[in-house]
Scaffold this active site. Sequence first.
Site, PDB file in Angstrom:
ATOM      1  N   TYR A 162      50.425  35.241  55.614  1.00 55.10           N
ATOM      2  CA  TYR A 162      50.359  36.054  56.839  1.00 55.10           C
ATOM      3  C   TYR A 162      51.741  36.644  57.146  1.00 55.10           C
ATOM      4  O   TYR A 162      51.889  37.864  57.293  1.00 55.10           O
ATOM      5  CB  TYR A 162      49.866  35.174  57.986  1.00 55.10           C
ATOM      6  CG  TYR A 162      49.992  35.768  59.380  1.00 55.10           C
ATOM      7  CD1 TYR A 162      49.080  36.706  59.851  1.00 55.10           C
ATOM      8  CD2 TYR A 162      51.001  35.344  60.251  1.00 55.10           C
ATOM      9  CE1 TYR A 162      49.183  37.222  61.142  1.00 55.10           C
ATOM     10  CE2 TYR A 162      51.101  35.853  61.545  1.00 55.10           C
ATOM     11  CZ  TYR A 162      50.190  36.787  61.980  1.00 55.10           C
ATOM     12  OH  TYR A 162      50.292  37.293  63.262  1.00 55.10           O
ATOM     13  N   ARG A 209      43.559  29.550  68.309  1.00 56.96           N
ATOM     14  CA  ARG A 209      44.925  29.040  68.423  1.00 56.96           C
ATOM     15  C   ARG A 209      44.939  27.801  69.306  1.00 56.96           C
ATOM     16  O   ARG A 209      43.951  27.443  69.921  1.00 56.96           O
ATOM     17  CB  ARG A 209      45.854  30.145  68.924  1.00 56.96           C
ATOM     18  CG  ARG A 209      46.163  31.116  67.786  1.00 56.96           C
ATOM     19  CD  ARG A 209      46.702  32.427  68.263  1.00 56.96           C
ATOM     20  NE  ARG A 209      45.641  33.300  68.707  1.00 56.96           N
ATOM     21  CZ  ARG A 209      45.743  34.637  68.787  1.00 56.96           C
ATOM     22  NH1 ARG A 209      46.860  35.228  68.434  1.00 56.96           N
ATOM     23  NH2 ARG A 209      44.732  35.368  69.212  1.00 56.96           N
ATOM     24  N   ASP A 228      50.477  17.078  62.812  1.00 61.41           N
ATOM     25  CA  ASP A 228      51.732  16.486  62.328  1.00 61.41           C
ATOM     26  C   ASP A 228      52.616  15.960  63.465  1.00 61.41           C
ATOM     27  O   ASP A 228      53.836  16.112  63.424  1.00 61.41           O
ATOM     28  CB  ASP A 228      52.493  17.491  61.449  1.00 61.41           C
ATOM     29  CG  ASP A 228      51.756  17.810  60.152  1.00 61.41           C
ATOM     30  OD1 ASP A 228      51.089  16.905  59.604  1.00 61.41           O
ATOM     31  OD2 ASP A 228      51.815  18.973  59.693  1.00 61.41           O
ATOM     32  N   ASP A 313      54.266  25.043  58.484  1.00 60.85           N
ATOM     33  CA  ASP A 313      54.406  25.419  59.890  1.00 60.85           C
ATOM     34  C   ASP A 313      55.820  25.898  60.183  1.00 60.85           C
ATOM     35  O   ASP A 313      56.788  25.486  59.533  1.00 60.85           O
ATOM     36  CB  ASP A 313      54.097  24.189  60.754  1.00 60.85           C
ATOM     37  CG  ASP A 313      53.616  24.555  62.149  1.00 60.85           C
ATOM     38  OD1 ASP A 313      53.644  25.746  62.499  1.00 60.85           O
ATOM     39  OD2 ASP A 313      53.216  23.643  62.871  1.00 60.85           O
TER      40      ASP A 313
HETATM   41  P1  NAD Z   1      43.153  39.257  68.222  1.00 59.88           P
HETATM   42  O1  NAD Z   1      42.489  38.609  67.047  1.00 59.88           O
HETATM   43  O2  NAD Z   1      42.620  38.938  69.564  1.00 59.88           O
HETATM   44  O3  NAD Z   1      43.157  40.844  68.042  1.00 59.88           O
HETATM   45  C1  NAD Z   1      42.956  41.497  66.834  1.00 59.88           C
HETATM   46  C2  NAD Z   1      41.820  42.486  67.031  1.00 59.88           C
HETATM   47  O4  NAD Z   1      41.625  43.188  65.810  1.00 59.88           O
HETATM   48  C3  NAD Z   1      40.502  41.789  67.372  1.00 59.88           C
HETATM   49  O5  NAD Z   1      39.909  42.325  68.536  1.00 59.88           O
HETATM   50  C4  NAD Z   1      39.634  42.042  66.161  1.00 59.88           C
HETATM   51  O6  NAD Z   1      38.252  42.172  66.454  1.00 59.88           O
HETATM   52  C5  NAD Z   1      40.230  43.331  65.616  1.00 59.88           C
HETATM   53  N1  NAD Z   1      39.908  43.453  64.198  1.00 59.88           N
HETATM   54  C6  NAD Z   1      40.093  42.505  63.234  1.00 59.88           C
HETATM   55  N2  NAD Z   1      39.649  42.966  62.075  1.00 59.88           N
HETATM   56  C7  NAD Z   1      39.169  44.207  62.285  1.00 59.88           C
HETATM   57  C8  NAD Z   1      38.557  45.184  61.471  1.00 59.88           C
HETATM   58  N3  NAD Z   1      38.351  44.955  60.165  1.00 59.88           N
HETATM   59  N4  NAD Z   1      38.185  46.365  62.007  1.00 59.88           N
HETATM   60  C9  NAD Z   1      38.369  46.604  63.333  1.00 59.88           C
HETATM   61  N5  NAD Z   1      38.951  45.708  64.165  1.00 59.88           N
HETATM   62  C10 NAD Z   1      39.328  44.530  63.643  1.00 59.88           C
HETATM   63  O7  NAD Z   1      44.698  38.888  68.122  1.00 59.88           O
HETATM   64  P2  NAD Z   1      45.871  39.171  69.147  1.00 59.88           P
HETATM   65  O8  NAD Z   1      46.440  37.857  69.535  1.00 59.88           O
HETATM   66  O9  NAD Z   1      45.472  40.131  70.190  1.00 59.88           O
HETATM   67  O10 NAD Z   1      46.936  39.841  68.176  1.00 59.88           O
HETATM   68  C11 NAD Z   1      47.083  41.240  68.059  1.00 59.88           C
HETATM   69  C12 NAD Z   1      48.195  41.552  67.060  1.00 59.88           C
HETATM   70  O11 NAD Z   1      49.421  40.932  67.443  1.00 59.88           O
HETATM   71  C13 NAD Z   1      47.921  41.055  65.636  1.00 59.88           C
HETATM   72  O12 NAD Z   1      48.451  42.000  64.740  1.00 59.88           O
HETATM   73  C14 NAD Z   1      48.702  39.770  65.526  1.00 59.88           C
HETATM   74  O13 NAD Z   1      49.058  39.474  64.204  1.00 59.88           O
HETATM   75  C15 NAD Z   1      49.895  40.080  66.396  1.00 59.88           C
HETATM   76  N6  NAD Z   1      50.492  38.874  66.983  1.00 59.88           N
HETATM   77  C16 NAD Z   1      49.944  38.299  68.071  1.00 59.88           C
HETATM   78  C17 NAD Z   1      50.553  37.179  68.622  1.00 59.88           C
HETATM   79  C18 NAD Z   1      50.063  36.514  69.863  1.00 59.88           C
HETATM   80  O14 NAD Z   1      50.850  35.808  70.482  1.00 59.88           O
HETATM   81  N7  NAD Z   1      48.824  36.728  70.295  1.00 59.88           N
HETATM   82  C19 NAD Z   1      51.684  36.658  68.028  1.00 59.88           C
HETATM   83  C20 NAD Z   1      52.188  37.248  66.886  1.00 59.88           C
HETATM   84  C21 NAD Z   1      51.588  38.377  66.370  1.00 59.88           C
HETATM   85  C1  UGA Z   2      50.108  31.827  65.541  1.00 62.55           C
HETATM   86  C2  UGA Z   2      49.788  32.906  64.521  1.00 62.55           C
HETATM   87  O1  UGA Z   2      50.370  32.684  63.305  1.00 62.55           O
HETATM   88  C3  UGA Z   2      50.136  34.283  64.905  1.00 62.55           C
HETATM   89  O2  UGA Z   2      49.037  34.890  65.528  1.00 62.55           O
HETATM   90  C4  UGA Z   2      51.286  34.448  65.768  1.00 62.55           C
HETATM   91  O3  UGA Z   2      52.352  34.837  64.974  1.00 62.55           O
HETATM   92  C5  UGA Z   2      51.606  33.229  66.596  1.00 62.55           C
HETATM   93  O4  UGA Z   2      50.528  32.345  66.705  1.00 62.55           O
HETATM   94  C6  UGA Z   2      51.910  33.585  67.993  1.00 62.55           C
HETATM   95  O5  UGA Z   2      51.000  33.442  68.838  1.00 62.55           O
HETATM   96  O6  UGA Z   2      53.026  33.968  68.244  1.00 62.55           O
HETATM   97  P1  UGA Z   2      51.107  29.407  65.697  1.00 62.55           P
HETATM   98  O7  UGA Z   2      52.114  29.365  66.770  1.00 62.55           O
HETATM   99  O8  UGA Z   2      51.291  28.422  64.614  1.00 62.55           O
HETATM  100  O9  UGA Z   2      51.035  30.864  65.065  1.00 62.55           O
HETATM  101  O10 UGA Z   2      49.661  29.250  66.355  1.00 62.55           O
HETATM  102  P2  UGA Z   2      48.731  28.119  66.922  1.00 62.55           P
HETATM  103  O11 UGA Z   2      47.497  28.085  66.117  1.00 62.55           O
HETATM  104  O12 UGA Z   2      48.572  28.362  68.365  1.00 62.55           O
HETATM  105  O13 UGA Z   2      49.509  26.754  66.661  1.00 62.55           O
HETATM  106  C7  UGA Z   2      50.642  26.350  67.371  1.00 62.55           C
HETATM  107  C8  UGA Z   2      50.995  24.943  66.915  1.00 62.55           C
HETATM  108  O14 UGA Z   2      50.024  24.022  67.405  1.00 62.55           O
HETATM  109  C9  UGA Z   2      51.041  24.753  65.405  1.00 62.55           C
HETATM  110  O15 UGA Z   2      52.133  23.935  65.100  1.00 62.55           O
HETATM  111  C10 UGA Z   2      49.753  24.011  65.088  1.00 62.55           C
HETATM  112  O16 UGA Z   2      49.855  23.163  63.978  1.00 62.55           O
HETATM  113  C11 UGA Z   2      49.568  23.181  66.353  1.00 62.55           C
HETATM  114  N1  UGA Z   2      48.160  22.803  66.699  1.00 62.55           N
HETATM  115  C12 UGA Z   2      47.146  23.699  66.625  1.00 62.55           C
HETATM  116  C13 UGA Z   2      47.921  21.511  67.157  1.00 62.55           C
HETATM  117  O17 UGA Z   2      48.836  20.654  67.215  1.00 62.55           O
HETATM  118  N2  UGA Z   2      46.657  21.170  67.532  1.00 62.55           N
HETATM  119  C14 UGA Z   2      45.616  22.042  67.478  1.00 62.55           C
HETATM  120  O18 UGA Z   2      44.486  21.652  67.842  1.00 62.55           O
HETATM  121  C15 UGA Z   2      45.872  23.349  67.011  1.00 62.55           C
END
Ligand code: NAD
Ligand code: UGA
Length: 361
Positions: A162, A209, A228, A313
């Site tokens: 990723y 998440r 972990d 991680d």
């Molecule tokens: P999300 O999964 O809620 O949003 C992604 C959206 O893309 C979804 O609504 C999904 O239906 C759509 N999608 C996926 N595949 C598709 C396809 N084939 N065709 C059309 N639509 C499609 O995730 P999010 O948390 O809103 O993240 C949005 C962006 O930000 C992503 O690029 C993610 O990697 C990045 N990001 C988010 C976080 C965070 O904190 N939420 C952290 C790091 C990076």
């Molecule tokens: C995720 C995704 O990789 C990306 O969408 C994005 O870059 C990032 O979130 C983000 O939101 O910024 P991560 O932080 O690892 O990364 O996402 P989570 O699945 O929310 O996990 C956070 C931590 O909690 C990880 O260390 C995971 O191992 C832990 N975890 C997860 C638990 O301890 N228990 C659970 O039930 C689930």
Amino acid sequence: MNILNLGGGGFIGSHLTKRLLDEGHSVTVVDLWTDKVEEFLDHPRLTFVQQDIRSPQFHIDPFVEAADLVIDLIAYANPGLYLRIPIEVFRLNFQENLKIAEACVHHKKRLIQFSTCEVYGRTAATLKHARLADPEDPIHATFSEDESEFILGPVNRHRWIYACSKQLLERVLHAYGLEAGFNYTIVRPFNFIGPKIDFLQSEQEGIPRVFSFFMDALINGTTMKLVDGGEQRRCYTYIDDAIEGTYAIVENPGGVCDRQIFNLGSPYNEISIRQLAETMREIYAEQFRDPAIPLPNIVSVPGETFYGKGYDDSNRRIPDITKARTLLGWEPVWPVRKMLEATMSYYVHEYPRTKPVAVAY
Ligand code: NAD
Ligand code: UGA
């Protein structure tokens, strides 16, 4: 502006779509699902295209051509998927996103590309032979956009596909900027949290998440699992702060965001996953508890048991937000406890429990 908001029906996307409409823009959203934008589907300035962008019948070109600005949020963004379907993660997060970027290059449109803080990987403190005077010094975990090195694990730890796909996309955008004058802005979000972040895990197939796993355990009285041991840390950022920062990037005053990368995250909100579980359990007990349902136990489970083989991680990641602060005047204001209360309240009182099951992955 006419804004093409790709993935505008997701967690970040739905909040951003609302903000763009509130600011008076015309917005075209392309997404697989409508459920998170249901309440403004009939807005006169919103066009919702329910579409899988991977479909051979779908062509991004006319949408890009018609837009003044393109925002790309489409990706597989949940770590469980990086383990289960790594090739699809590469295809969607790199190959499909590249097609969008190349359409923007071709039509000379500005692109705001959502990347991730995961590109930074792990801290130097985790390197096998690290000899740091004070490994706990936050300086070792504070990442800046244009200075920090990236430390990703080996190929057999395929969680990193990723981060690697997102990193490669960033590098290609940079190269198009150099060679073709392409105008992009890259956003690296740091663990945004808020209403609509994910589905509740017991109600829908898939791996959300951590917030949603913990929320689900609280509502149903099941176990909260610390992967972990839960000593890994994150800097949680409330969605309202995130949207403020993103909207400043949309506005791009004086072109300050042209060919720039921005960390969007709250350096003040660092918390271990164990502390996150304990704080959520405490808030739930104080504010939301149904006395008939027991409070969950918190237990540790190995990462490979929880997610599968190939799990690895980020141990710690703190955003350096000097650039967003200086160029955009952006400052996150939501503390962790308050954002958890607001998000938990949504999942207790507003989350549609009879949601249609919408699983594409
Ligand atoms: P999300 O999964 O809620 O949003 C992604 C959206 O893309 C979804 O609504 C999904 O239906 C759509 N999608 C996926 N595949 C598709 C396809 N084939 N065709 C059309 N639509 C499609 O995730 P999010 O948390 O809103 O993240 C949005 C962006 O930000 C992503 O690029 C993610 O990697 C990045 N990001 C988010 C976080 C965070 O904190 N939420 C952290 C790091 C990076
Ligand atoms: C995720 C995704 O990789 C990306 O969408 C994005 O870059 C990032 O979130 C983000 O939101 O910024 P991560 O932080 O690892 O990364 O996402 P989570 O699945 O929310 O996990 C956070 C931590 O909690 C990880 O260390 C995971 O191992 C832990 N975890 C997860 C638990 O301890 N228990 C659970 O039930 C689930």
